[in-house]
Design an enzyme around this catalytic site. Sequence first.
Site, PDB file in Angstrom:
ATOM      1  N   ASN A 197     -50.601   1.305 -24.513  1.00 21.70           N
ATOM      2  CA  ASN A 197     -51.270   0.508 -23.812  1.00 21.70           C
ATOM      3  C   ASN A 197     -52.596  -0.166 -24.056  1.00 21.70           C
ATOM      4  O   ASN A 197     -53.904  -0.803 -23.955  1.00 21.70           O
ATOM      5  CB  ASN A 197     -51.126   1.013 -22.324  1.00 21.70           C
ATOM      6  CG  ASN A 197     -50.097   0.570 -22.011  1.00 21.70           C
ATOM      7  OD1 ASN A 197     -49.534  -0.333 -21.742  1.00 21.70           O
ATOM      8  ND2 ASN A 197     -49.059   1.733 -21.713  1.00 21.70           N
ATOM      9  N   ARG A 210     -56.006  -3.295 -21.116  1.00 22.90           N
ATOM     10  CA  ARG A 210     -56.623  -2.377 -21.766  1.00 22.90           C
ATOM     11  C   ARG A 210     -56.907  -1.466 -23.196  1.00 22.90           C
ATOM     12  O   ARG A 210     -57.322  -1.009 -23.776  1.00 22.90           O
ATOM     13  CB  ARG A 210     -55.967  -0.786 -21.402  1.00 22.90           C
ATOM     14  CG  ARG A 210     -55.971  -0.177 -19.969  1.00 22.90           C
ATOM     15  CD  ARG A 210     -54.877   0.748 -19.274  1.00 22.90           C
ATOM     16  NE  ARG A 210     -53.298   0.412 -19.669  1.00 22.90           N
ATOM     17  CZ  ARG A 210     -52.826   0.793 -18.940  1.00 22.90           C
ATOM     18  NH1 ARG A 210     -52.444   2.861 -19.208  1.00 22.90           N
ATOM     19  NH2 ARG A 210     -51.237   0.895 -18.548  1.00 22.90           N
TER      20      ARG A 210
HETATM   21  C1  UD1 Z   1     -41.903   1.058 -16.454  1.00 17.57           C
HETATM   22  C2  UD1 Z   1     -40.718   1.299 -15.732  1.00 17.57           C
HETATM   23  C3  UD1 Z   1     -40.697   2.865 -15.970  1.00 17.57           C
HETATM   24  C4  UD1 Z   1     -40.523   3.225 -17.694  1.00 17.57           C
HETATM   25  C5  UD1 Z   1     -41.583   2.886 -18.002  1.00 17.57           C
HETATM   26  C6  UD1 Z   1     -42.111   3.650 -19.268  1.00 17.57           C
HETATM   27  C7  UD1 Z   1     -40.327  -0.203 -14.195  1.00 17.57           C
HETATM   28  C8  UD1 Z   1     -40.279  -0.859 -12.829  1.00 17.57           C
HETATM   29  N1  UD1 Z   1     -40.253   0.888 -14.574  1.00 17.57           N
HETATM   30  O1  UD1 Z   1     -42.732   1.270 -16.128  1.00 17.57           O
HETATM   31  O2  UD1 Z   1     -39.858   3.694 -14.877  1.00 17.57           O
HETATM   32  O3  UD1 Z   1     -40.822   4.752 -17.242  1.00 17.57           O
HETATM   33  O4  UD1 Z   1     -41.845   1.802 -18.166  1.00 17.57           O
HETATM   34  O5  UD1 Z   1     -42.808   3.082 -20.270  1.00 17.57           O
HETATM   35  O6  UD1 Z   1     -39.704  -0.754 -14.626  1.00 17.57           O
HETATM   36  N2  UD1 Z   1     -43.382  -6.841 -18.078  1.00 17.57           N
HETATM   37  C9  UD1 Z   1     -43.709  -8.342 -17.806  1.00 17.57           C
HETATM   38  N3  UD1 Z   1     -43.601  -8.691 -16.733  1.00 17.57           N
HETATM   39  C10 UD1 Z   1     -44.373  -7.911 -15.825  1.00 17.57           C
HETATM   40  C11 UD1 Z   1     -44.188  -7.152 -15.761  1.00 17.57           C
HETATM   41  C12 UD1 Z   1     -43.753  -6.180 -16.769  1.00 17.57           C
HETATM   42  O7  UD1 Z   1     -42.961  -8.869 -19.123  1.00 17.57           O
HETATM   43  O8  UD1 Z   1     -43.848  -8.679 -14.580  1.00 17.57           O
HETATM   44  C13 UD1 Z   1     -43.358  -5.942 -19.550  1.00 17.57           C
HETATM   45  C14 UD1 Z   1     -44.576  -5.383 -19.897  1.00 17.57           C
HETATM   46  O9  UD1 Z   1     -45.394  -6.133 -20.764  1.00 17.57           O
HETATM   47  C15 UD1 Z   1     -43.966  -4.333 -20.005  1.00 17.57           C
HETATM   48  C16 UD1 Z   1     -42.567  -4.043 -20.491  1.00 17.57           C
HETATM   49  O10 UD1 Z   1     -41.881  -5.144 -19.066  1.00 17.57           O
HETATM   50  O11 UD1 Z   1     -43.748  -4.833 -22.007  1.00 17.57           O
HETATM   51  C17 UD1 Z   1     -43.521  -2.776 -19.013  1.00 17.57           C
HETATM   52  O12 UD1 Z   1     -43.652  -2.672 -17.657  1.00 17.57           O
HETATM   53  P1  UD1 Z   1     -45.112  -1.851 -17.923  1.00 17.57           P
HETATM   54  O13 UD1 Z   1     -45.786  -2.602 -16.615  1.00 17.57           O
HETATM   55  O14 UD1 Z   1     -45.523  -1.528 -18.889  1.00 17.57           O
HETATM   56  O15 UD1 Z   1     -44.295  -1.186 -16.476  1.00 17.57           O
HETATM   57  P2  UD1 Z   1     -44.196   0.893 -16.562  1.00 17.57           P
HETATM   58  O16 UD1 Z   1     -45.029   0.641 -15.620  1.00 17.57           O
HETATM   59  O17 UD1 Z   1     -45.110   1.341 -18.017  1.00 17.57           O
HETATM   60 MG    MG Z   2     -45.304   0.904 -19.545  1.00 15.06          MG
END
Ligand code: UD1
Ligand code: MG
Length: 453
Positions: free
Chosen positions: A218, A9
């Site tokens: 994001n 995004r």
């Molecule tokens: C996450 C939390 C949510 C919280 C929110 C706050 C979880 C499941 N959910 O959701 O409860 O309210 O953050 O902003 O944790 N990432 C990886 N690999 C992956 C997935 C994610 O490195 O496979 C990293 C992303 O780059 C990011 C972070 O982990 O830096 C969080 O991932 P994101 O997808 O943004 O989680 P949210 O859906 O925002």
């Molecule tokens: Mg997030």
Amino acid sequence: MLAAGEGTRMRSATPKVLHAIGGRTLVEHVLRAVSGADIAIVVGPDHGAVAKMAQAIVPKAQIFEQSKRLGTAHAVLAAKKAIARGADDILVMFADTPLIRPATLAQLRAALADGASVAVLGFRPADPSGYGRLVMRGSDLIAIREERDASAEERAIDFCNGGLMALSGDRALAILERIGNANAKGEYYLTDAVAIARDMGLKAVAIETGEDDVRGINTKAQLAQAEAVLQSRLRAAALDAGVTMIAPETVFLSADTKFGSDVTIEPNVVFGPGVTVEDGALIRSFSHLEGANVGKGARVGPFARLRPGAKLGKDVHIGNFVEIKEATIEAGAKANHLAYIGDARVGAGANIGAGTITCNYDGVAKHRTDIGAGAFIGSNSSLVAPVKIGDGAYVGSGSVVTKDVPAGALALGRAKQAIKEGWAKRLRQTKALGTKAARKGGKALAAKKKTPK
Ligand code: UD1
Ligand code: MG
């Protein structure tokens, strides 16, 4: 530190966490917030640039790759080796959440020291949609429910998960390895750590913090919002440290901008990375500084540009429309108007006249100009580098200086002035004749072109 996100995004070829606020990349902000910790970073495939940047800041940082994006817990376990090595506390940080403050992290760790095995940051956003909800029972955190999996009742909770998590080192792996992916997204959710810890008879808590601490990025709009928050923090810190700013909201700082005492900054000044301003200096309006050092009592601007490598000594004056790059300007020297000083040294007390240019580039390489102490460079002179102007020497206005000038000498490198007495009067007479001839239809053109000797 999770940095495997794609950042689609952001609509940018640059990985998300390499975008900057306050002149520093997002990942660097987070790395600094946890300085002193052992760092393990989880990056996505093809994110060599993120790994490189992280190791430039923390050379000992370990890099792990998450080849498939299967959720936050899956990402954390990509660094299993680092977790298995053992530590008192494990902090799971998000590299796209740059405004987290060390004091907030200290609160999370204090909760672990108080007996919790899992501690998260809770906050109450104006709009909770999209966030995981914190299900509390008294002061105990029972579970975190991701929005997609939440019941209507759970969705009504306004206490949300900030994302980061602290786990006690001796329990972390046991908890993390039990996390499954039986949920709406089919992902391994780090947030499930809470309910799992409870099942294991362990304690989980939520520490409430402000939204800014956990502001994730994001989009470019969120990047700009985070920049605004950071700028107000930096301005407040500068004001607290005694910097005078007439309109702080118009001054843009970098996270590493350093100020001495009694510094004054007029409105509309931009500080890029790497600037130090020493005691008593004045930075006037519409100046742009980066990678520069402003010495004690120096005055810069209005409308000055200090580029990387500009080093101004004590009481130096740099005035309007003067650009300084990779140059040392020694104590008391002045360049008050319209000049370019690049790849140079200007000796103490020297005076650089308006319009002086150091011609430092020949189209292939850069060359240095050395101007001695007390030298006087007349206005509109070009100093063709490499060249040396000796101490106390004079350069006549409008000179093109291509050879070294000895100390105390005068250099003149311009066409000699000629005087033609009465010439102007003769010109006007000739032109008047030409006009008369034209009126009579005579040889007008020839007469018009004629100029007197
Ligand atoms: C996450 C939390 C949510 C919280 C929110 C706050 C979880 C499941 N959910 O959701 O409860 O309210 O953050 O902003 O944790 N990432 C990886 N690999 C992956 C997935 C994610 O490195 O496979 C990293 C992303 O780059 C990011 C972070 O982990 O830096 C969080 O991932 P994101 O997808 O943004 O989680 P949210 O859906 O925002
Ligand atoms: Mg997030």
